[in-house]
Design a protein around this motif. Sequence first.
Motif, mmCIF file in Angstrom:
data_model
loop_
_atom_site.group_PDB
_atom_site.id
_atom_site.type_symbol
_atom_site.label_atom_id
_atom_site.label_comp_id
_atom_site.label_asym_id
_atom_site.label_seq_id
_atom_site.Cartn_x
_atom_site.Cartn_y
_atom_site.Cartn_z
ATOM 1 N N MET A 1 0.842 -1.176 0.000
ATOM 2 C CA MET A 1 0.000 0.000 0.000
ATOM 3 C C MET A 1 0.889 1.242 0.000
ATOM 4 N N LYS A 2 0.561 2.188 -0.858
ATOM 5 C CA LYS A 2 1.301 3.446 -0.905
ATOM 6 C C LYS A 2 0.949 4.289 0.309
ATOM 7 N N SER A 3 1.934 5.065 0.764
ATOM 8 C CA SER A 3 1.726 5.929 1.921
ATOM 9 C C SER A 3 2.049 7.367 1.573
ATOM 10 N N SER A 4 1.230 8.273 2.100
ATOM 11 C CA SER A 4 1.460 9.706 1.947
ATOM 12 C C SER A 4 1.262 10.381 3.284
ATOM 13 N N VAL A 5 1.830 11.565 3.392
ATOM 14 C CA VAL A 5 1.679 12.358 4.612
ATOM 15 C C VAL A 5 1.079 13.713 4.255
ATOM 16 N N ALA A 6 0.261 14.221 5.154
ATOM 17 C CA ALA A 6 -0.317 15.555 5.021
ATOM 18 C C ALA A 6 0.142 16.372 6.213
ATOM 19 N N CYS A 7 0.527 17.607 5.958
ATOM 20 C CA CYS A 7 1.041 18.477 7.004
ATOM 21 C C CYS A 7 -0.027 19.481 7.428
ATOM 22 N N VAL A 8 -0.369 19.442 8.691
ATOM 23 C CA VAL A 8 -1.327 20.385 9.252
ATOM 24 C C VAL A 8 -0.498 21.472 9.913
ATOM 25 N N ILE A 9 -0.389 22.608 9.228
ATOM 26 C CA ILE A 9 0.439 23.719 9.684
ATOM 27 C C ILE A 9 -0.518 24.808 10.158
ATOM 28 N N LEU A 10 -0.561 24.991 11.461
ATOM 29 C CA LEU A 10 -1.501 25.937 12.053
ATOM 30 C C LEU A 10 -0.841 27.287 12.244
ATOM 31 N N GLY A 11 -1.612 28.332 12.017
ATOM 32 C CA GLY A 11 -1.100 29.685 12.170
ATOM 33 C C GLY A 11 -0.847 30.047 13.619
ATOM 34 N N LYS A 12 0.225 30.779 13.856
ATOM 35 C CA LYS A 12 0.605 31.176 15.211
ATOM 36 C C LYS A 12 0.665 32.695 15.389
ATOM 37 N N THR A 13 0.490 33.448 14.309
ATOM 38 C CA THR A 13 0.570 34.903 14.402
ATOM 39 C C THR A 13 -0.837 35.494 14.447
ATOM 40 N N ILE A 14 -0.941 36.775 14.686
ATOM 41 C CA ILE A 14 -2.245 37.442 14.717
ATOM 42 C C ILE A 14 -2.972 37.236 13.389
ATOM 43 N N GLU A 15 -2.245 37.360 12.284
ATOM 44 C CA GLU A 15 -2.856 37.243 10.959
ATOM 45 C C GLU A 15 -3.306 35.819 10.624
ATOM 46 N N THR A 16 -2.646 34.820 11.210
ATOM 47 C CA THR A 16 -2.913 33.431 10.819
ATOM 48 C C THR A 16 -3.576 32.595 11.914
ATOM 49 N N ARG A 17 -3.833 33.167 13.070
ATOM 50 C CA ARG A 17 -4.416 32.418 14.199
ATOM 51 C C ARG A 17 -5.732 31.752 13.780
ATOM 52 N N ASN A 18 -5.928 30.519 14.228
ATOM 53 C CA ASN A 18 -7.110 29.708 13.915
ATOM 54 C C ASN A 18 -7.245 29.413 12.422
ATOM 55 N N LYS A 19 -6.125 29.424 11.721
ATOM 56 C CA LYS A 19 -6.127 29.103 10.293
ATOM 57 C C LYS A 19 -5.088 28.014 10.024
#
Length: 143
Positions: A1-19
């Motif tokens: 079975m092939k494997s892939s990874v997905a990166c969940v990169i969460l925002g940490k700045t005022i502009e990117t928070r909760n994104k």
Amino acid sequence: MKSSVACVILGKTIETRNKVLIARRAQVGDMGGRWELPGGKVDGNESDRDAIAREMLEEFGENVLVGERIATTQFEHKGKASELRAYEVFFCNDGLEKPFALTEHTEYKWVGFDNIPTENFVDSDLKILPEVKKYVEKNYESS
């Protein structure tokens, strides 16, 4: 079975928070032009963490810190079974002041989880998204 990874990169700045960071694939292949969680294939005996570090350096020009595995799902692509594992990934740079050096994508942006279904998103990421959203709500939004 092939494997892939997905990166969940969460925002940490005022502009990117909760994104979360998403990127549009280049107009190549079946999923060309669609949005995705950054990531890629796990090569040979490579660990998920090594694959993430390699992919993010190749595709964004960024060294990263890989956190915990958030979710796993299976899907079929061209009749072949594949597994996608999502990890929380930390970037030092948010790509706003200093743009990422993209090689596989044409653009990127920070979006709220509720906006992802309005984007032309790759199917495998849409499948794993509910578990990712639950993880983020449990671990971040209450703080």
